[in-house]
Design a protein around this motif. Structure first.
Motif, PDB file in Angstrom:
ATOM      1  N   THR A 156       0.807  -1.217   0.000  1.00 49.98           N
ATOM      2  CA  THR A 156       0.000   0.000   0.000  1.00 49.98           C
ATOM      3  C   THR A 156       0.839   1.266   0.000  1.00 49.98           C
ATOM      4  O   THR A 156       0.568   2.208  -0.748  1.00 49.98           O
ATOM      5  CB  THR A 156      -0.935   0.004   1.225  1.00 49.98           C
ATOM      6  N   THR A 157       1.887   1.305   0.832  1.00 53.78           N
ATOM      7  CA  THR A 157       2.748   2.482   0.900  1.00 53.78           C
ATOM      8  C   THR A 157       4.205   2.065   0.804  1.00 53.78           C
ATOM      9  O   THR A 157       4.891   1.934   1.823  1.00 53.78           O
ATOM     10  CB  THR A 157       2.506   3.277   2.201  1.00 53.78           C
ATOM     11  N   TYR A 161      11.854   2.598   5.479  1.00 58.90           N
ATOM     12  CA  TYR A 161      11.362   2.704   6.846  1.00 58.90           C
ATOM     13  C   TYR A 161      12.517   2.565   7.845  1.00 58.90           C
ATOM     14  O   TYR A 161      13.427   1.765   7.656  1.00 58.90           O
ATOM     15  CB  TYR A 161      10.311   1.625   7.121  1.00 58.90           C
ATOM     16  N   SER A 175       3.702  -4.828   7.579  1.00 60.89           N
ATOM     17  CA  SER A 175       2.735  -4.039   8.335  1.00 60.89           C
ATOM     18  C   SER A 175       3.069  -2.551   8.278  1.00 60.89           C
ATOM     19  O   SER A 175       2.169  -1.705   8.160  1.00 60.89           O
ATOM     20  CB  SER A 175       2.696  -4.513   9.790  1.00 60.89           C
ATOM     21  N   MET A 176       4.357  -2.219   8.358  1.00 59.14           N
ATOM     22  CA  MET A 176       4.777  -0.825   8.271  1.00 59.14           C
ATOM     23  C   MET A 176       4.397  -0.220   6.925  1.00 59.14           C
ATOM     24  O   MET A 176       4.094   0.976   6.828  1.00 59.14           O
ATOM     25  CB  MET A 176       6.286  -0.730   8.498  1.00 59.14           C
ATOM     26  N   ALA A 177       4.389  -1.053   5.881  1.00 54.49           N
ATOM     27  CA  ALA A 177       4.002  -0.593   4.548  1.00 54.49           C
ATOM     28  C   ALA A 177       2.501  -0.734   4.320  1.00 54.49           C
ATOM     29  O   ALA A 177       2.036  -0.655   3.189  1.00 54.49           O
ATOM     30  CB  ALA A 177       4.768  -1.366   3.479  1.00 54.49           C
ATOM     31  N   ARG A 178       1.760  -0.981   5.401  1.00 51.04           N
ATOM     32  CA  ARG A 178       0.297  -1.066   5.381  1.00 51.04           C
ATOM     33  C   ARG A 178      -0.209  -2.227   4.530  1.00 51.04           C
ATOM     34  O   ARG A 178      -1.211  -2.121   3.835  1.00 51.04           O
ATOM     35  CB  ARG A 178      -0.307   0.261   4.928  1.00 51.04           C
ATOM     36  N   ASP A 179       0.498  -3.329   4.591  1.00 51.47           N
ATOM     37  CA  ASP A 179       0.085  -4.611   4.017  1.00 51.47           C
ATOM     38  C   ASP A 179       0.234  -4.638   2.485  1.00 51.47           C
ATOM     39  O   ASP A 179       0.361  -3.609   1.828  1.00 51.47           O
ATOM     40  CB  ASP A 179      -1.362  -4.935   4.393  1.00 51.47           C
ATOM     41  N   THR A 181      -1.065  -5.185  -1.334  1.00 53.29           N
ATOM     42  CA  THR A 181      -2.307  -4.927  -2.044  1.00 53.29           C
ATOM     43  C   THR A 181      -2.920  -6.270  -2.441  1.00 53.29           C
ATOM     44  O   THR A 181      -2.281  -7.319  -2.337  1.00 53.29           O
ATOM     45  CB  THR A 181      -2.059  -4.095  -3.319  1.00 53.29           C
TER      46      THR A 181
END
Length: 270
Positions: A156-157, A161, A175-179, A181
């Motif tokens: 997602t992002t 990080y 998780s830090m990259a918002r999972d 897609t």
């Protein structure tokens, strides 16, 4: 003839809907059962490498004694520059690990730090200070200043990080990259790792299976790159007509053409 055309239309709709089904294998760790104990990989701690920046602050009941072990921070003002010990006034100076794995530390000179964890380096400096009879009660705090990982591809992002703790798993990085897609290939995630000799080692992991937890890249290290490749549906979308044949509209168009041709042949041969 009408029944034949209706049959073709029915087949076209079924094929179109089947081809548009949602991607499979989007669930992580599918083979893990409730209550199952997973030992996983070794609890790898991030270790210091050349190029890392370290914040090292020594404190004690006598600030004047501990100040000589803290790197001076330049403080610029109009008309000149002054220096204050690291760790005062919320300012921190960083030690950069050289290519030979050492840092130039106050009083002691070059210290070998490569391959150590934060805790091991803290203990090493503390023992050196006490052993040299400089301070009896030193408190040595070591923190990383520039450690990062990169997460790219179908997340997602995507981006770089910062690592803020001694170990981080690939699941935490995702998780830090918002999972991932919905179009991310969870069965073939690539991890690139920079080795000590300057080479880059590649690893591929399956996020849908518990074997992921036994992989050498389950725990990430600084500068690791995690790349999530697109699944087949996403690959087709990248082509101009890649998903055209996968839609009901396409198959209905084919059906209409076949019915027209069949009707013409029937009319001419009647």
């Amino acid at each position: 003839m009408k029944k034949f055309c209706l049959f073709l239309a029915f087949v076209a709709i079924v094929l179109g809907l089947a081809s548009c089904k949602a991607p499979e294998n989007i669930v992580y760790l599918q083979d893990v059962k409730s209550g199952q104990r997973l030992e996983g990989a070794d609890l790898s701690m991030i270790r210091i490498r050349p190029g890392d920046q370290l914040s090292i602050v020594v404190s004690s009941r006598n600030p004047e004694l501990s100040a000589i072990f803290n790197l001076a921070v330049p403080y610029r003002y109009v008309g000149g520059t002054s220096f204050t010990p690291s760790g005062t006034n919320s300012q921190t100076a960083y030690f950069t690990v050289s290519s030979d794995g050492t840092i130039d530390y106050p009083v002691f000179g070059d210290i070998e730090v490569s391959g150590l964890t934060r805790q091991e380096l803290s203990r090493k400096i503390k023992d050196m200070i006490i052993g040299g009879d400089y301070i009896k009660d030193p408190v040595v705090t070591v923190d990383y200043a520039n450690l990062t990982i990169s997460v790219l591809g179908e997340v997602t992002t995507p981006g770089k990080y910062t690592i803020s703790k001694d170990r981080i798993t690939i699941l935490e990085a995702i998780s830090m990259a918002r999972d991932l897609t919905i179009n991310g290939n969870r069965e073939d995630v690539l991890v690139l790792r920079e080795e000590q000799d300057g080479s880059t080692q590649s690893y591929r992991v399956d996020m849908t299976r518990s074997g992921l937890m036994y992989s050498p890249v389950y725990y990430l290290q600084q500068n690791d790159v995690v790349y999530v490749s697109p699944n087949e549906q996403r690959r087709r979308q990248s082509r101009a007509t890649g998903n055209t044949v996968m839609t009901p509209t396409f198959w209905l168009s084919i059906t209409s053409t076949l019915c027209t041709v069949a009707t013409l042949i029937y009319t001419l041969t009647k």
